[in-house]
Design a protein around this motif. Structure first.
Motif: not given
Ligand code: AMP
Length: 356
Positions: A138-158
């Motif tokens: 739905a978002l165009g073939g690529s996306c950034i996945l992030k935890t809903c909570r407690m992410g900062y400075d790029g932690k908890g995202q891929v």
């Protein structure tokens, strides 16, 4: 509500450098600060009149802390809402639990921003690998996945690219609640810090450009090199969100200026923001004093800059360069007194006034 006059005690939840700089600004206006944080080492406590070291669920400690202060603010937006609600039975907490409930959860935050009529990257909530596969399409073939909570400075995202296995990506994030965002093609990243007083008065610093390295803020350029129309839109957005959220204190709004000219909100921070450190030396009233004024019910100060500025974070052992930075004409050095210079850790910053 009557103001907390100078001489009063401000409680600060969180013990890091943002609390330290808040306490220093408060001290200059004649306030005392009392820090509550779980960690033994606290840059904020070292410059404050009192320190309660306690876990966020230590109710007796929270009650004693509340009884010892006149008003409470925070320098860490992930203070558990239950702790803030408990303190708020005794003393005003600014900003309060309702603000934190929104900004601690990316889905709640993006829903709020969109409800306020403000654009974000297209997004979908994700609670399983199957959700992630559908969201990526739905978002165009690529996306950034992030935890809903407690992410900062790029932690908890891929980043999730077209060929990636959603199962592996989802498992790697180790969470049960996440958000998938479309990848924004941006010209630059920017932010606005808006102060909102107890009476609803607003004062915004001009938009600044933020450059990141490995997801950590490296440099802030003030003002952002953008057209007047985009700058006005960024300020309008930040003031709309601060008003809708009914923040008392500061709201840092991180945004993308998309290549098509759209201004999209990435993240909200209801506290002093790293991208506002330049205001300490380049504005009549910097962000930390502005926070003190807002939460104590004093008139907000003038946020207008009297100079352009560039702020560079000092990460890890970069702070060892203090002798040359002190010798550099026009450079203003700020160090946080942290003992251990781990790689990537924010140890201080340097402001240089004037355009670069
Ligand atoms: P965040 O933790 O959400 O602040 O994201 C950290 C950094 O990742 C941002 O400062 C951007 O550089 C990048 N980023 C986050 N979300 C997006 C997005 N939707 N599109 C493009 N870049 C992003």
């Amino acid at each position: 509500m009557s103001p907390v006059p100078p001489g009063g005690t401000i409680g600060i939840l969180g013990g890091g450098q943002l609390g330290r700089m808040t306490a220093l600004a408060a001290g200059r206006l004649g306030y005392r600060c009392h820090v509550l944080a779980p960690e033994a080492e606290s840059p904020a406590a070292e410059v404050s009149a009192a320190f309660t070291r306690a876990a966020w669920d230590d109710e007796a400690a929270l009650d004693r802390f509340a009884g010892a202060v006149d008003v409470v603010t925070l320098e860490f937006e992930n203070v558990p809402v239950a702790a803030v609600e408990r303190i708020a039975r005794q003393r005003p907490v600014r900003p309060g639990a309702a603000v934190l409930a929104v900004t601690q959860d990316r889905v709640a935050e993006k829903s709020f921003v969109n409800r306020a009529g403000v654009g974000t990257a297209a997004w979908r909530p994700v609670a399983s690998a199957a959700d992630l596969g559908r969201a990526r399409e739905a978002l165009g073939g690529s996306c950034i996945l992030k935890t809903c909570r407690m992410g900062y400075d790029g932690k908890g995202q891929v980043m999730v690219r077209p060929g990636d296995d959603p199962m592996a990506r989802w498992a790697g994030l180790r969470t049960d609640a996440a958000i998938a965002e479309a990848v924004v093609d941006f010209a630059l990243e920017m932010s606005v810090i808006t102060a909102r007083g107890v009476d609803g008065a607003l004062a915004s610093y001009p938009p600044v450009e933020n450059r990141h390295e490995h997801h950590i803020l490296r440099r802030t350029i003030a003002p952002a090199p953008i057209a007047a129309g985009a700058a006005a839109e960024a300020v309008r957005i930040a003031e709309t969100l601060a008003t809708e959220l009914a923040v008392v204190g500061l709201l840092g709004v991180e945004m993308f200026l998309a290549r098509d000219g759209a201004v999209l909100v990435n993240e909200l921070a209801p506290r002093p923001h790293n991208s506002g450190h330049w205001t300490m030396d380049a504005c009549a009233v910097g962000q930390f004093e502005q926070l003190v004024r807002a939460v104590c019910g004093l008139p907000l100060g003038d946020p207008a800059p009297f100079s352009a500025a560039v702020m560079d974070n000092l990460l890890g052992d970069e702070a060892d360069r203090w002798p040359e930075l002190l010798a550099e004409p026009g450079a203003r050095l700020h160090l946080y007194g942290k003992r251990e210079a781990r790689p990537g850790r924010k140890m201080g910053h340097v402001n240089r006034l004037g355009p670069r």
